[in-house]
Design a protein around this motif. Structure first.
Motif, PDB file in Angstrom:
ATOM      1  N   ASN B  40       0.853  -1.183   0.000  1.00  0.00           N
ATOM      2  CA  ASN B  40       0.000   0.000   0.000  1.00  0.00           C
ATOM      3  C   ASN B  40       0.895   1.240   0.000  1.00  0.00           C
ATOM      4  N   VAL B  42       0.335   4.352   0.521  1.00  0.00           N
ATOM      5  CA  VAL B  42       0.148   5.386   1.533  1.00  0.00           C
ATOM      6  C   VAL B  42       0.956   5.058   2.774  1.00  0.00           C
ATOM      7  N   GLU B  43       1.061   3.752   3.039  1.00  0.00           N
ATOM      8  CA  GLU B  43       1.730   3.356   4.267  1.00  0.00           C
ATOM      9  C   GLU B  43       3.235   3.524   4.166  1.00  0.00           C
ATOM     10  N   TYR B  44       3.766   3.274   3.000  1.00  0.00           N
ATOM     11  CA  TYR B  44       5.220   3.421   2.829  1.00  0.00           C
ATOM     12  C   TYR B  44       5.417   4.681   2.019  1.00  0.00           C
ATOM     13  N   PHE B  45       5.519   5.773   2.751  1.00  0.00           N
ATOM     14  CA  PHE B  45       5.365   7.062   2.087  1.00  0.00           C
ATOM     15  C   PHE B  45       6.649   7.608   1.490  1.00  0.00           C
ATOM     16  N   THR B  46       7.761   6.990   1.749  1.00  0.00           N
ATOM     17  CA  THR B  46       8.955   7.421   1.014  1.00  0.00           C
ATOM     18  C   THR B  46       9.379   6.295   0.094  1.00  0.00           C
ATOM     19  N   ARG B  48      12.229   4.967  -0.278  1.00  0.00           N
ATOM     20  CA  ARG B  48      13.111   3.991   0.373  1.00  0.00           C
ATOM     21  C   ARG B  48      12.293   2.945   1.094  1.00  0.00           C
ATOM     22  N   LEU B  49      11.292   3.396   1.863  1.00  0.00           N
ATOM     23  CA  LEU B  49      10.457   2.448   2.600  1.00  0.00           C
ATOM     24  C   LEU B  49       9.745   1.507   1.637  1.00  0.00           C
ATOM     25  N   GLU B  52      12.192  -1.040   0.074  1.00  0.00           N
ATOM     26  CA  GLU B  52      12.639  -2.030   1.069  1.00  0.00           C
ATOM     27  C   GLU B  52      11.514  -2.985   1.417  1.00  0.00           C
ATOM     28  N   GLU B  53      10.308  -2.476   1.477  1.00  0.00           N
ATOM     29  CA  GLU B  53       9.185  -3.342   1.819  1.00  0.00           C
ATOM     30  C   GLU B  53       8.953  -4.379   0.736  1.00  0.00           C
ATOM     31  N   HIS B  72      18.781  -3.127   2.758  1.00  0.00           N
ATOM     32  CA  HIS B  72      19.006  -1.712   2.492  1.00  0.00           C
ATOM     33  C   HIS B  72      18.850  -1.414   1.039  1.00  0.00           C
ATOM     34  N   ASP B  74      18.417   2.146  -1.356  1.00  0.00           N
ATOM     35  CA  ASP B  74      18.170   3.580  -1.456  1.00  0.00           C
ATOM     36  C   ASP B  74      17.620   3.987  -2.792  1.00  0.00           C
ATOM     37  N   GLN B 106      -0.165   7.902  -4.804  1.00  0.00           N
ATOM     38  CA  GLN B 106       0.904   8.437  -3.951  1.00  0.00           C
ATOM     39  C   GLN B 106       2.248   8.364  -4.640  1.00  0.00           C
TER      40      GLN B 106
END
Lengths: 578, 398
Positions: B40, B42-46, B48-49, B52-53, B72, B74, B106
């Motif tokens: 989703n 919205v939940e991983y708003f950058t 990088r997140l 990685e997810e 990791h 980037d 997003q």
């Protein structure tokens, strides 16, 4: 659906901090240890919100997660990714703990009994949050509601409709909303005045003008209870600083001891009080001389007068409450709806001479029976709970009234028969002339009819309450030595509380030397405790130079300009923004 | 959607709220046991997140291991490299891997290369992978200005009334027969379909009102087939519920407790009953003065607020522009001095210019009843704008 609660508060933004802190303490003790308080100024974006949230919940310091200038080679275990998954992992980790602990360890809170205590997030000022941050947060947390039970508390200052304007439909449909309303600030004010001023246990009291100033600031300006309390504290400080006889303003036992040990100067102070002078003039001439010259006699009399004052206060408060009960049943509340309004009215002058009192007595003579009975019962309770034997007679009399009212009920059935028979007469067939005659007779009889027993009893009750008022609600100005307890210089209070920045700046700029002194004290205070330097009267040369440089910089920026009055004086140029 | 997706490197699915996009995707992928990653946005708003997810879910995708080590990642370059490694290690080379990105709008807020890179992921990694983007917004608004690989767009239309009926009827509670519940849904849709077609909202309404519908049957006054009696019972109730269809007035738990206690629905006031705002005396006047300052043009000030005013001559300019009412144009900004001048003239007794008044102005801004216009470094004078409506002002002026 996420669970969410709304608390509707008032406009007094300054008081909310305390309320939320006490709320979180209560929650921590009873329900869950995981509470986070969030403010809008800390959370401009969802990332900051998550960081703040996790920081508060985990009680650890999180480095700012900026991606520009970091070395990804070293991974320190302090850096935590601030995302929902890490929060969930932490929560699972923390709630699994109680199973492994032995029962001998201390149980600090009842949250141990809960398998998964909810995480409470409090948004202190809901209106200031940006809608995007709130929306994103709610959407994210609703996805994971099963793993992380979340309860959101929104502090709303205006009205709950703001939920509809801040959150779009798809977000508010994810919430299960319950509304809680805190007491209105006026209620808080009444409680405070009740507990502080209307108790006999606190000898310090406010005069009428001062009380009006404080209440006006509350009602007209900011509804802030904390400001009211600060104003009250200022009154206390002023009173004890400026009034030398206030040394006797304390509990009765201590006051008597202190009165014994007064010095000659202090006795002179007492003699100068206007109320004392009135008392002296009312005495016989030998006693007058004794009072004015002999200190020991003065001390004795002072102790007696203090005791009188104390008793007066106790009685005053009981009768005041009784009168308030009385007037709260009347329509349109001529003497004010709340006890503080009644208190103000009684403080300033003899309340029985005011028009509102007259009209309230008239209205009271028209009360119905059930209201009267309830009122009398409440008065009985008030007088019974007051200490001392003063009101035993009063309680007896009021109980007598009550029993008489009860007797009236039984007699009421008999009276009904009389009125029924007169109705029957009218219904018989008569011609016009006879009908006119009967109606005229009825009207006559009604005019000269004796008052029923109920009405007579009502008159008696009202007269009795009136007599109580005249006896006990004498305004404090008429009592001797009232200056010890009462603080009444409203002008001083107004000066301090109603800050007028333009006036202050104007006076300062007209006399820069005063400004210079203030500047030097501020600068020296900021630079550390150079106690020796501060005690010297002469202003340090360096600070003087700094001041002159600051003034010329302000002149350069266009804020002030030299006025034509004197060489040193400057005038303020810009008036906006204050 | 057919399983042979290797021809389509990216698919864009769009449709209105609750038209079933997420649900269909998830059920399809789970039922057909296709390897997939569901994220989703919205939940991983950058970025990088997000990256990685995806990698972490990939690690746990086809293996039974629960432990996932922290990855990791980037840049998208790293992502491509790690992705290739992960696919090789999971032996997914012959299957098509699906990456589903929900709330894909997003992605536009993240870095500019994320969206085009995802659309070309198959080409970049040289593997069998399809990226599916789910969104409520049409593709035309997604297209980046630098151009990208066009995905295959698929539209999910809204449910028709027949479909809604079928879907809602499936949720019937086990105590009652399916016919009974279907009749109830029929009535409900008949009342609410004109106003609301959102499936989630209708489900909520169905759940809320069902117990009231069953009341006559529970009390024994009617049996399940007595449609007339049931309709008479439920009709006024539904009419009242129409007024507050989209607003979450009271929570469903409060509603249920209300039904149980059989209390008057009027006693429980919903959110919209609490519209009154308590303001201190001078704040009310400040707000009224702000409203007047926002909506009255400057030249009328002299006329309204001074005792001796002259006549205002209408110029040609004004005649042309008289038609547009200021209320339609919205509030105009006004400087602080003008606000204070109007305030002094509408308050009866003298108002001392104490600091309290100024701090009240600031707290009105915090409450969003006024808003500050202009930059913070404008020292000459802050300008404000009034943000409340005429009804609000009327309510306060009482």
């Amino acid at each position: 659906m996420a669970s969410d609660q709304i608390r509707n508060k008032g406009v007094n933004v300054t008081d909310h901090d305390l309320t939320f802190r006490s709320l979180s303490e209560v929650l921590q003790n009873n329900i869950t240890p995981y509470i986070a308080l969030l403010e809008a100024k800390d959370c401009p974006g969802i990332k900051n919100l998550m960081q703040k949230l996790m920081g508060q919940l985990m009680n650890c310091y999180i480095d700012v997660d900026s991606s520009e200038d970091e070395d990804y080679v070293q991974v320190s275990h302090n850096r935590i990714r601030c995302s929902m998954t890490s929060l969930i992992n932490w929560y699972e980790h923390v709630t699994k703990k109680p199973d492994s602990e032995t029962p001998s360890k201390k149980r600090t809170s009842s949250s141990r009994h809960w398998q998964s205590p909810p995480v409470v997030v409090v948004f202190k000022d809901m209106e200031s949050f940006s809608t995007k941050v709130l929306q994103d947060f709610i959407v994210i947390s609703s996805q994971h509601i099963h793993e992380l039970p979340l309860v959101l508390i929104f502090g709303i200052a205006t009205s709950p409709m703001i939920i509809h304007s801040l959150l779009p439909h798809f977000v508010s449909s994810l919430l299960c909303i319950e509304l809680f309303q805190s007491l209105s600030c006026k209620d808080h004010l009444s409680t405070i005045i009740d507990k502080l001023l209307l108790r006999a246990s606190f000898p310090f009291k406010l005069g009428e003008k001062v009380l009006q100033v404080l209440i006006n600031i509350f009602l007209y300006h900011d509804f802030s209870v904390q400001n009211f309390i600060k104003g009250f504290q200022l009154c206390i400080v002023e009173h004890f600083c400026s009034q030398p006889v206030s040394v006797l303003c304390c509990q009765l036992v201590d006051a008597k001891k202190r009165a014994d040990s007064l010095s000659h100067d202090q006795c002179e102070n007492i003699r100068k009080l206007p109320s004392f002078r009135r008392y002296v003039e009312s005495q016989v001439s030998e006693k007058q001389i004794a009072l004015l010259t002999v200190d020991t006699y003065l001390k004795e009399i002072t102790q007696k007068l203090l005791e009188d004052l104390h008793v007066y206060h106790e009685n005053y408060l009981s009768v005041l409450r009784c009168l308030h009960v009385f007037t709260s049943f009347l329509p349109k509340y001529p003497l004010g709806k709340q006890i503080r309004e009644l208190y103000c009215a009684c403080l300033e002058n003899q309340v029985w001479e005011t028009e509102e009192y007259e009209s309230s007595l008239q209205l009271a003579r028209m009360l119905n029976k059930s209201d009267l009975v309830t009122m009398l019962q409440q008065c009985v309770e008030i007088f019974v709970s007051s200490s001392g034997k003063e009101f035993d007679n009063t309680v007896e009399k009021l109980k007598e009234f009550l029993t008489q009212f009860q007797k009236l009920e039984e007699e009421a059935f008999q009276e009904q028969d009389v009125s029924v028979s007169s109705q029957k007469e009218l219904q018989k067939k008569t011609d016009l002339y006879h009908l006119q005659k009967t109606l005229l007779e009825l009207k006559e009889s009604r005019r000269s009819k004796k008052l029923t027993k109920f009405e007579m009893l009502r008159f008696e009750v009202v007269d009795y309450i009136d007599s109580l008022v005249r006896n006990y609600l004498v305004p404090a100005n008429h009592k001797t030595l009232h200056e010890i307890m009462y603080f009444n210089t409203a002008s001083v209070l107004r000066e301090h509380l109603n800050a007028a920045p333009r006036i202050a700046l104007h006076t300062a700029l007209n006399n820069p030397y005063r400004y210079l002194k203030a500047f030097s004290t501020v600068v020296m205070g900021a630079e550390g405790p150079n106690a020796d330097a501060a005690s010297s009267d002469q202003v340090d040369d360096i600070i003087h130079a700094r001041f002159i440089r600051a003034v010329s910089e302000l002149e350069l920026l266009g804020f002030i300009k030299p006025s034509k009055q004197k060489t040193d004086h400057v005038a303020r140029l810009t008036w906006g923004g204050c | 959607i057919l399983p042979c997706e290797s021809d389509f490197p990216s698919i864009f699915i769009y449709g209105h709220t609750s038209s079933g996009k997420t649900y269909v995707m998830q059920t399809l992928l789970n039922t057909l046991q296709l390897p997939h990653v569901f994220v989703n946005c919205v939940e991983y708003f950058t970025s990088r997140l997000l990256l990685e997810e995806i990698l972490m879910q990939l690690q746990s995708c086809c293996s039974e291991r629960e432990q996932t080590s922290h990855v990791h990642c980037d840049t998208f370059n790293d992502f491509v490299r790690l992705f290739k490694q992960a696919v090789v290690s999971r032996e997914l080379e012959d299957q098509t891997l699906y990456i589903v990105l929900d709330r894909a709008e997003q992605l536009r807020e993240m870095e500019a290369n994320i969206l085009p890179a995802f659309l070309r992921l198959q080409e970049l990694t040289d593997r069998n992978v399809t990226v599916v983007l789910l969104s409520e917004i049409v593709w035309e608004l997604f297209r980046p200005s630098i151009g990208c690989f066009e995905p295959f767009t698929l539209y999910f239309p809204d449910y028709s009334i027949g479909h809604l009926q079928k879907i809602l009827s499936q949720n019937h509670p086990p105590e009652y027969s399916a016919d009974f519940y279907a009749a109830y849904i029929n009535i409900l849709l008949g009342v609410f379909y004109m106003v609301c077609r959102d499936l989630k909202e209708l489900q909520h309404l169905a759940a809320l009102n069902f117990s009231k519908y069953c009341e006559p049957v529970v009390r024994g006054e009617a049996n399940e087939r007595d449609t007339r009696k049931l309709w008479k019972n439920i009709e006024p109730h539904l009419k009242k519920a129409m007024h507050t269809v989209y607003l979450r007035e009271i929570s469903s738990s409060q509603w249920e407790s209300l039904q149980r206690d059989d209390g008057e629905p009027g006693q429980l006031k919903g959110l919209s009953a609490h519209t009154h705002v308590e303001l201190p005396y001078y704040s009310k006047f400040l707000l009224i003065a702000a409203y007047l300052a926002s909506y009255n043009p400057v030249r009328t000030d002299k006329r309204f607020f001074l005792k001796h005013h002259g006549k205002i001559r209408k110029t040609n300019f004004m005649k042309k522009h008289e038609k547009t009412s200021n209320h339609l144009l919205g509030p105009k900004p006004f400087p602080l001095d003008r606000l204070l001048a109007i305030l002094y003239s509408i308050v009866d007794n003298r108002v001392a210019p104490t600091a309290n008044i100024f701090s009240q102005i600031t707290s009105l801004v915090t409450l969003q009843l006024l808003s500050m216009v202009g930059h913070n470094d404008q020292l000459d004078g802050p300008r404000y704008k009034c943000t409340v409506s005429l009804d609000f002002i009327r309510a306060i002026a009482r």
